[in-house]
Design a protein around this motif. Structure first.
Motif, PDB file in Angstrom:
ATOM      1  N   THR A 138      30.573  -2.248  75.732  1.00 18.42           N
ATOM      2  CA  THR A 138      30.969  -3.575  75.265  1.00 18.42           C
ATOM      3  C   THR A 138      29.792  -4.294  74.628  1.00 18.42           C
ATOM      4  N   HIS A 139      28.691  -4.361  75.348  1.00 16.60           N
ATOM      5  CA  HIS A 139      27.496  -5.042  74.841  1.00 16.60           C
ATOM      6  C   HIS A 139      27.025  -4.418  73.529  1.00 16.60           C
ATOM      7  N   ASP A 140      26.954  -3.094  73.493  1.00 15.69           N
ATOM      8  CA  ASP A 140      26.459  -2.406  72.294  1.00 15.69           C
ATOM      9  C   ASP A 140      27.430  -2.517  71.125  1.00 15.69           C
ATOM     10  N   TYR A 141      28.724  -2.681  71.424  1.00 12.06           N
ATOM     11  CA  TYR A 141      29.699  -2.905  70.358  1.00 12.06           C
ATOM     12  C   TYR A 141      29.425  -4.243  69.682  1.00 12.06           C
ATOM     13  N   VAL A 142      29.114  -5.252  70.480  1.00 13.18           N
ATOM     14  CA  VAL A 142      28.841  -6.573  69.927  1.00 13.18           C
ATOM     15  C   VAL A 142      27.535  -6.577  69.137  1.00 13.18           C
ATOM     16  N   THR A 143      26.494  -5.939  69.673  1.00 12.20           N
ATOM     17  CA  THR A 143      25.193  -5.939  68.998  1.00 12.20           C
ATOM     18  C   THR A 143      25.133  -4.960  67.837  1.00 12.20           C
ATOM     19  N   ARG A 144      26.031  -3.979  67.846  1.00  7.71           N
ATOM     20  CA  ARG A 144      26.060  -2.907  66.856  1.00  7.71           C
ATOM     21  C   ARG A 144      24.788  -2.043  66.890  1.00  7.71           C
ATOM     22  N   ILE A 145      24.136  -2.054  68.063  1.00  8.23           N
ATOM     23  CA  ILE A 145      22.944  -1.230  68.258  1.00  8.23           C
ATOM     24  C   ILE A 145      23.091  -0.457  69.571  1.00  8.23           C
ATOM     25  N   LYS A 146      23.224   0.844  69.479  1.00  9.71           N
ATOM     26  CA  LYS A 146      23.385   1.674  70.664  1.00  9.71           C
ATOM     27  C   LYS A 146      22.119   1.626  71.526  1.00  9.71           C
ATOM     28  N   GLY A 147      22.316   1.483  72.830  1.00  8.70           N
ATOM     29  CA  GLY A 147      21.198   1.434  73.762  1.00  8.70           C
ATOM     30  C   GLY A 147      20.662   0.037  74.018  1.00  8.70           C
ATOM     31  N   SER A 148      21.194  -0.974  73.320  1.00 11.66           N
ATOM     32  CA  SER A 148      20.676  -2.333  73.492  1.00 11.66           C
ATOM     33  C   SER A 148      20.963  -2.877  74.887  1.00 11.66           C
ATOM     34  N   PHE A 149      22.109  -2.516  75.462  1.00 12.71           N
ATOM     35  CA  PHE A 149      22.449  -2.978  76.820  1.00 12.71           C
ATOM     36  C   PHE A 149      21.415  -2.475  77.821  1.00 12.71           C
ATOM     37  N   ALA A 150      21.080  -1.196  77.744  1.00 13.60           N
ATOM     38  CA  ALA A 150      20.122  -0.613  78.688  1.00 13.60           C
ATOM     39  C   ALA A 150      18.756  -1.273  78.563  1.00 13.60           C
ATOM     40  N   ARG A 151      18.325  -1.538  77.331  1.00 13.86           N
ATOM     41  CA  ARG A 151      17.014  -2.150  77.129  1.00 13.86           C
ATOM     42  C   ARG A 151      16.998  -3.600  77.610  1.00 13.86           C
ATOM     43  N   THR A 152      18.098  -4.307  77.389  1.00 17.42           N
ATOM     44  CA  THR A 152      18.175  -5.693  77.857  1.00 17.42           C
ATOM     45  C   THR A 152      18.109  -5.755  79.380  1.00 17.42           C
ATOM     46  N   LEU A 153      18.899  -4.935  80.052  1.00 18.70           N
ATOM     47  CA  LEU A 153      18.898  -4.956  81.513  1.00 18.70           C
ATOM     48  C   LEU A 153      17.566  -4.495  82.099  1.00 18.70           C
ATOM     49  N   GLN A 154      16.926  -3.548  81.447  1.00 17.59           N
ATOM     50  CA  GLN A 154      15.614  -3.113  81.915  1.00 17.59           C
ATOM     51  C   GLN A 154      14.626  -4.281  81.877  1.00 17.59           C
ATOM     52  N   ALA A 155      14.678  -5.068  80.809  1.00 11.05           N
ATOM     53  CA  ALA A 155      13.796  -6.222  80.687  1.00 11.05           C
ATOM     54  C   ALA A 155      14.119  -7.276  81.732  1.00 11.05           C
ATOM     55  N   VAL A 156      15.412  -7.516  81.973  1.00  6.94           N
ATOM     56  CA  VAL A 156      15.813  -8.485  82.995  1.00  6.94           C
ATOM     57  C   VAL A 156      15.218  -8.115  84.355  1.00  6.94           C
ATOM     58  N   LYS A 157      15.305  -6.854  84.688  1.00 10.24           N
ATOM     59  CA  LYS A 157      14.775  -6.399  85.980  1.00 10.24           C
ATOM     60  C   LYS A 157      13.258  -6.550  86.048  1.00 10.24           C
ATOM     61  N   LEU A 158      12.581  -6.289  84.951  1.00 13.67           N
ATOM     62  CA  LEU A 158      11.127  -6.470  84.911  1.00 13.67           C
ATOM     63  C   LEU A 158      10.765  -7.934  85.149  1.00 13.67           C
ATOM     64  N   LEU A 159      11.495  -8.835  84.479  1.00  7.44           N
ATOM     65  CA  LEU A 159      11.220 -10.264  84.599  1.00  7.44           C
ATOM     66  C   LEU A 159      11.523 -10.774  86.002  1.00  7.44           C
ATOM     67  N   LYS A 160      12.635 -10.344  86.560  1.00 12.32           N
ATOM     68  CA  LYS A 160      13.003 -10.775  87.910  1.00 12.32           C
ATOM     69  C   LYS A 160      11.988 -10.292  88.935  1.00 12.32           C
ATOM     70  N   LYS A 161      11.474  -9.098  88.735  1.00 17.82           N
ATOM     71  CA  LYS A 161      10.473  -8.549  89.648  1.00 17.82           C
ATOM     72  C   LYS A 161       9.215  -9.409  89.657  1.00 17.82           C
ATOM     73  N   LEU A 162       8.959 -10.067  88.522  1.00 21.20           N
ATOM     74  CA  LEU A 162       7.785 -10.931  88.398  1.00 21.20           C
ATOM     75  C   LEU A 162       8.102 -12.392  88.726  1.00 21.20           C
ATOM     76  N   LYS A 163       9.275 -12.618  89.311  1.00 20.87           N
ATOM     77  CA  LYS A 163       9.691 -13.955  89.758  1.00 20.87           C
ATOM     78  C   LYS A 163       9.870 -14.948  88.606  1.00 20.87           C
ATOM     79  N   ILE A 164      10.222 -14.451  87.440  1.00 20.30           N
ATOM     80  CA  ILE A 164      10.487 -15.316  86.295  1.00 20.30           C
ATOM     81  C   ILE A 164      11.956 -15.723  86.310  1.00 20.30           C
ATOM     82  N   LYS A 165      12.227 -17.000  86.106  1.00 20.31           N
ATOM     83  CA  LYS A 165      13.609 -17.474  86.099  1.00 20.31           C
ATOM     84  C   LYS A 165      14.315 -16.976  84.850  1.00 20.31           C
ATOM     85  N   VAL A 166      15.425 -16.279  85.050  1.00 22.61           N
ATOM     86  CA  VAL A 166      16.186 -15.696  83.952  1.00 22.61           C
ATOM     87  C   VAL A 166      17.590 -16.287  83.918  1.00 22.61           C
ATOM     88  N   VAL A 167      18.028 -16.667  82.722  1.00 15.98           N
ATOM     89  CA  VAL A 167      19.395 -17.145  82.505  1.00 15.98           C
ATOM     90  C   VAL A 167      20.055 -16.207  81.492  1.00 15.98           C
TER      91      VAL A 167
END
Length: 347
Positions: free
Chosen positions: A137-166
């Motif tokens: 679904t996410h990649d259909y909207v972005t029209r870039i395959k793999g974008s969902f995985a890269r976005t979630l990977q970044a979210v997890k990195l930021l959360k691990k560093l206690k950064i507030k994510v919305v």
């Protein structure tokens, strides 16, 4: 009214540019189906956009001017801001100027090193686009395959560093069936979330993206979900707050130095390559006209019984319906749904 609300009211009353939405670039590594910038003219311009964007020094100079004008909350947005190689230099300078700094990104370009540098900035929050709960679904909207995985990977990195994510999700027909899954994904990731059912036209007036909007029944279902939207969230507003704060304590700046009341209300009021910010903010005839707009000036809304349930955007009314002072179809549609939600909710 709490202290923060009083502060916001005071900045609006005194026309202090408290909040600045600063587009650092219109370039992007994604090609989202609903993008308000994504059209043939923009695509052609994007190839050379970097040559026209404000330079690092120009942006730093503008930040100096904003600080002197009393701005406090600064939002860096795009396009995709991580395409600017000077992003961290700009962000670090903004923090030295004591701005409360938020960045808005698709996060696909954030790696572990970048996440650590963001943590050092002590940001207020990082806002990230999320278009689905599933990769397809996410990649259909972005029209870039793999974008969902890269976005979630970044979210997890930021959360691990206690950064507030919305995580911010524009709701459309393509991802509405999994909006509950998106919320549950936020809960699992321990992120805050925002959902917006108002897909907008492109900045050039092209209405093509409106075909992506949720259906009336879908929007009704969304706002009627008691778990996610308790009735108390739909308390009725007052007429004096029906006029937004664009151009009063809110301002927007484009990657090329153009100044607007907000990112949705694209009335160009000046350009920072030829004028000082305070000169524009205090003396622009267009901004002063915006500030004079009262509830009584609204041609249809002033006598509408949906006002207590309505959150109207003058920029969207202008872009979609051709009149900033007229009615907004999407605002009216939403207000009708919310009115029914309030009337039908169990006491």
């Amino acid at each position: 009214m709490n202290i923060f609300e009083k502060f916001i009211f005071l900045t609006e009353k005194r026309n202090i540019p408290f909040t600045v939405n600063f587009e650092l670039t219109h370039r992007c590594n994604l090609r989202c189906i609903h993008c308000y910038l994504d059209n043939a003219k923009t695509q052609k311009f994007r190839k050379n956009a970097k040559n026209y964007e404000l330079t690092t020094d120009e942006i730093k100079n503008i930040l100096d001017q904003l600080a002197d004008a009393g701005s406090l909350w600064l939002v860096f947005t795009g396009g995709e801001i991580f395409l600017r190689k000077d992003l961290f230099a700009i962000a670090e300078y903004a923090r030295k100027k004591s701005f409360l700094l938020t960045i808005f990104t698709n996060a696909t370009l954030i790696d572990s090193k970048g996440a650590l540098r963001l943590a050092d900035l002590a940001l207020y929050q990082v806002q990230i686009s999320l278009y689905g709960a599933r990769p397809e679904t996410h990649d259909y909207v972005t029209r870039i395959k793999g974008s969902f995985a890269r976005t979630l990977q970044a979210v997890k990195l930021l959360k691990k560093l206690k950064i507030k994510v919305v995580l911010k999700t524009p709701l459309m027909k393509e991802n509405f069936p999994e909006y509950k899954e998106i919320i549950h994904l936020n809960e699992k990731l321990e992120t805050n979330w925002q959902m917006d059912p108002w897909i907008t036209p492109k900045n050039d007036g092209d209405q093509t993206p409106l075909a992506l909007r949720t259906l009336p029944g879908q929007m009704g279902e969304f706002f009627s979900n008691e778990k996610f939207f308790p009735k108390e969230e739909f308390t009725t507003g007052e007429k004096k707050r029906f006029i937004c704060s664009a151009g009063k304590n809110l301002v927007a700046i484009s990657p090329y130095g153009d100044v607007y009341p907000c990112l949705m209300w694209l009335v160009k009021v000046g350009n920072l390559r030829g004028e000082e910010f305070l000169q524009i903010w205090q003396n622009s005839p267009e901004l002063n006209s915006v500030r004079k707009i009262k509830f009584e000036n609204l041609k249809i809304c002033k006598s509408c019984n949906l006002v207590p349930y309505c959150v109207r955007c003058p920029g969207l009314a202008d872009l979609e319906d051709g009149d900033a002072l007229g009615s907004s179809r999407i605002a009216c549609r939403t207000a009708e749904i919310i009115r029914e939600r309030v009337k039908c909710s169990p006491r």
